[in-house]
Write an enzyme that holds these catalytic residues in place. Sequence first.
Site, PDB file in Angstrom:
ATOM      1  CE1 TYR A 154      -3.877   2.285   0.782  1.00  0.00           C
ATOM      2  CE2 TYR A 154      -2.500   3.149   2.540  1.00  0.00           C
ATOM      3  CZ  TYR A 154      -3.629   3.237   1.752  1.00  0.00           C
ATOM      4  OH  TYR A 154      -4.504   4.284   1.916  1.00  0.00           O
ATOM      5  CE  LYS A 158      -3.590   5.051  -1.384  1.00  0.00           C
ATOM      6  NZ  LYS A 158      -4.648   5.699  -2.162  1.00  0.00           N
TER       7      LYS A 158
HETATM    8  P1  NDP Z   1     -13.067   2.694   1.653  1.00  0.00           P
HETATM    9  O1  NDP Z   1     -12.482   1.344   1.815  1.00  0.00           O
HETATM   10  O2  NDP Z   1     -14.104   3.155   2.592  1.00  0.00           O
HETATM   11  O3  NDP Z   1     -13.604   2.885   0.157  1.00  0.00           O
HETATM   12  C1  NDP Z   1     -12.813   2.519  -0.923  1.00  0.00           C
HETATM   13  C2  NDP Z   1     -13.435   3.014  -2.183  1.00  0.00           C
HETATM   14  O4  NDP Z   1     -12.617   2.601  -3.282  1.00  0.00           O
HETATM   15  C3  NDP Z   1     -14.817   2.437  -2.400  1.00  0.00           C
HETATM   16  O5  NDP Z   1     -15.679   3.439  -2.859  1.00  0.00           O
HETATM   17  C4  NDP Z   1     -14.605   1.378  -3.470  1.00  0.00           C
HETATM   18  O6  NDP Z   1     -15.671   1.261  -4.371  1.00  0.00           O
HETATM   19  C5  NDP Z   1     -13.431   1.958  -4.236  1.00  0.00           C
HETATM   20  N1  NDP Z   1     -12.706   0.933  -4.977  1.00  0.00           N
HETATM   21  C6  NDP Z   1     -11.997  -0.113  -4.480  1.00  0.00           C
HETATM   22  N2  NDP Z   1     -11.504  -0.869  -5.486  1.00  0.00           N
HETATM   23  C7  NDP Z   1     -11.911  -0.272  -6.641  1.00  0.00           C
HETATM   24  C8  NDP Z   1     -11.726  -0.561  -8.006  1.00  0.00           C
HETATM   25  N3  NDP Z   1     -11.017  -1.611  -8.429  1.00  0.00           N
HETATM   26  N4  NDP Z   1     -12.286   0.275  -8.920  1.00  0.00           N
HETATM   27  C9  NDP Z   1     -13.002   1.353  -8.526  1.00  0.00           C
HETATM   28  N5  NDP Z   1     -13.235   1.661  -7.244  1.00  0.00           N
HETATM   29  C10 NDP Z   1     -12.679   0.860  -6.316  1.00  0.00           C
HETATM   30  O7  NDP Z   1     -11.818   3.691   1.658  1.00  0.00           O
HETATM   31  P2  NDP Z   1     -11.678   5.218   2.081  1.00  0.00           P
HETATM   32  O8  NDP Z   1     -12.882   5.975   1.727  1.00  0.00           O
HETATM   33  O9  NDP Z   1     -11.154   5.257   3.445  1.00  0.00           O
HETATM   34  O10 NDP Z   1     -10.442   5.612   1.131  1.00  0.00           O
HETATM   35  C11 NDP Z   1     -10.558   6.409  -0.021  1.00  0.00           C
HETATM   36  C12 NDP Z   1      -9.153   6.726  -0.498  1.00  0.00           C
HETATM   37  O11 NDP Z   1      -8.428   7.406   0.523  1.00  0.00           O
HETATM   38  C13 NDP Z   1      -8.324   5.492  -0.841  1.00  0.00           C
HETATM   39  O12 NDP Z   1      -7.514   5.750  -1.960  1.00  0.00           O
HETATM   40  C14 NDP Z   1      -7.466   5.300   0.395  1.00  0.00           C
HETATM   41  O13 NDP Z   1      -6.277   4.607   0.108  1.00  0.00           O
HETATM   42  C15 NDP Z   1      -7.212   6.739   0.788  1.00  0.00           C
HETATM   43  N6  NDP Z   1      -6.828   6.885   2.180  1.00  0.00           N
HETATM   44  C16 NDP Z   1      -7.682   6.542   3.203  1.00  0.00           C
HETATM   45  C17 NDP Z   1      -7.286   6.652   4.515  1.00  0.00           C
HETATM   46  C18 NDP Z   1      -8.166   6.305   5.669  1.00  0.00           C
HETATM   47  O14 NDP Z   1      -7.695   6.400   6.818  1.00  0.00           O
HETATM   48  N7  NDP Z   1      -9.424   5.907   5.477  1.00  0.00           N
HETATM   49  C19 NDP Z   1      -5.944   7.133   4.858  1.00  0.00           C
HETATM   50  C20 NDP Z   1      -5.130   7.468   3.719  1.00  0.00           C
HETATM   51  C21 NDP Z   1      -5.573   7.343   2.443  1.00  0.00           C
HETATM   52  P3  NDP Z   1     -16.874   0.184  -4.193  1.00  0.00           P
HETATM   53  O15 NDP Z   1     -17.442   0.397  -2.838  1.00  0.00           O
HETATM   54  O16 NDP Z   1     -17.800   0.519  -5.288  1.00  0.00           O
HETATM   55  O17 NDP Z   1     -16.207  -1.147  -4.325  1.00  0.00           O
END
Ligand code: NDP
Length: 246
Positions: A154, A158
Site C-alpha cells: 500500500y 501511495k
Molecule cells: P473505503 O475502503 O471506505 O472505500 C474505498 C473506495 O474505493 C470504495 O468506494 C470502493 O468502491 C473503491 N474501490 C476499491 N476498489 C476499486 C476498483 N477496483 N475500482 C473502482 N473503485 C474501487 O476507503 P476510504 O474511503 O477510506 O479511502 C478512499 C481513499 O483514501 C483510498 O484511496 C485510500 O487509500 C485513501 N486513504 C484513506 C485513509 C483512511 O484512513 N481511510 C488514509 C489514507 C488514504 P466500491 O465500494 O464501489 O467497491
Amino acid sequence: MKGRTAVITGAGRGIGRAVACRFAQEGAAVVIAYSGSEEAAEETAKRCRKSGAAGTMVVRCDVTVPEECQTLADEAKKAFGTIDILVNNAGITRDNLLIVMKEEELTEVMETNLYGTYRMMKAVSRIMIRQRYGRIINLSSVSGLAGNAGQANYAASKAGIIGLTKSFAKEVAARGITVNAIAPGMIDTDMTKRMTDAFRSAAIRAVPAGRIGQSEDVANAAAFLAKEESSYITGHVLNVDGGMYM
Ligand code: NDP
C-alpha cells in the site's frame, strides 16, 4: 464550482462519497463512479442532489479495467460536455508483513491504487488539455510518505501516486491544469474500521490533534484544490492528518 463537472472514482462510500457531496454543495455536476455496489452509488447521487448538485450521473468503473476507465471519461463528457475535475479516490489495502506477503497482494494493490490513478489521469488528459483547464486530485496517504509496517504494498502504491502526481503536474502546468495529491492520515471509514482495535487505538494516539479524521476533513481539502482559485498550486502533497506526519 458552478458550471464545473467533477468525476470521482470510488464515490459510493467513505471519502469518495464525502467529496462528491462537498462538490455538490459547491454547485458542481458530479459523476459518481463505483465498482461494487450500485445501490450505494445511487445513495451518494441522492445525497448530492439534496446538497444542490447541478447534475448527477452514476457510472460503473472498476479502475483495474482500462476500458472501463476510458468509458467513464467518455460517458461523463457525453453527458456534461466536459470534465473539469478528476478525483482519483478508489483505493484498497491488502495488509501483510512483507516477509509473508504474496505477490498477488502487491499486484492487486498496485493495479487499483497506482495503475488506476494513471489510467484515469490518461483518460481525462486530452479533454483537459484541449479546454486548457483541469483540476486533478489524487488520494495518496501518510503511509506513502512515512512507510508503515504491514503496508509495504500500500505504501509503495501511495508513494508511487506522489511520483505520478508531480510528474504529470510538470507535464501539464502550462495548460491550466493542476495536479495535486492529498495524503490523509487516519480517517474514519470502512478502510480503517477493518483494523484491529489495538492497531486503531495506537494509530489514533499518534495523532497530535487527538482524534481520528472524518471523510469531510478530506473533502474540504479536495474542494479547496478543486476550485479555480487554487490555480497556482500544483504538484503539491497536502497532508490531512491532524499532524500525524510532520
Ligand atoms: P473505503 O475502503 O471506505 O472505500 C474505498 C473506495 O474505493 C470504495 O468506494 C470502493 O468502491 C473503491 N474501490 C476499491 N476498489 C476499486 C476498483 N477496483 N475500482 C473502482 N473503485 C474501487 O476507503 P476510504 O474511503 O477510506 O479511502 C478512499 C481513499 O483514501 C483510498 O484511496 C485510500 O487509500 C485513501 N486513504 C484513506 C485513509 C483512511 O484512513 N481511510 C488514509 C489514507 C488514504 P466500491 O465500494 O464501489 O467497491
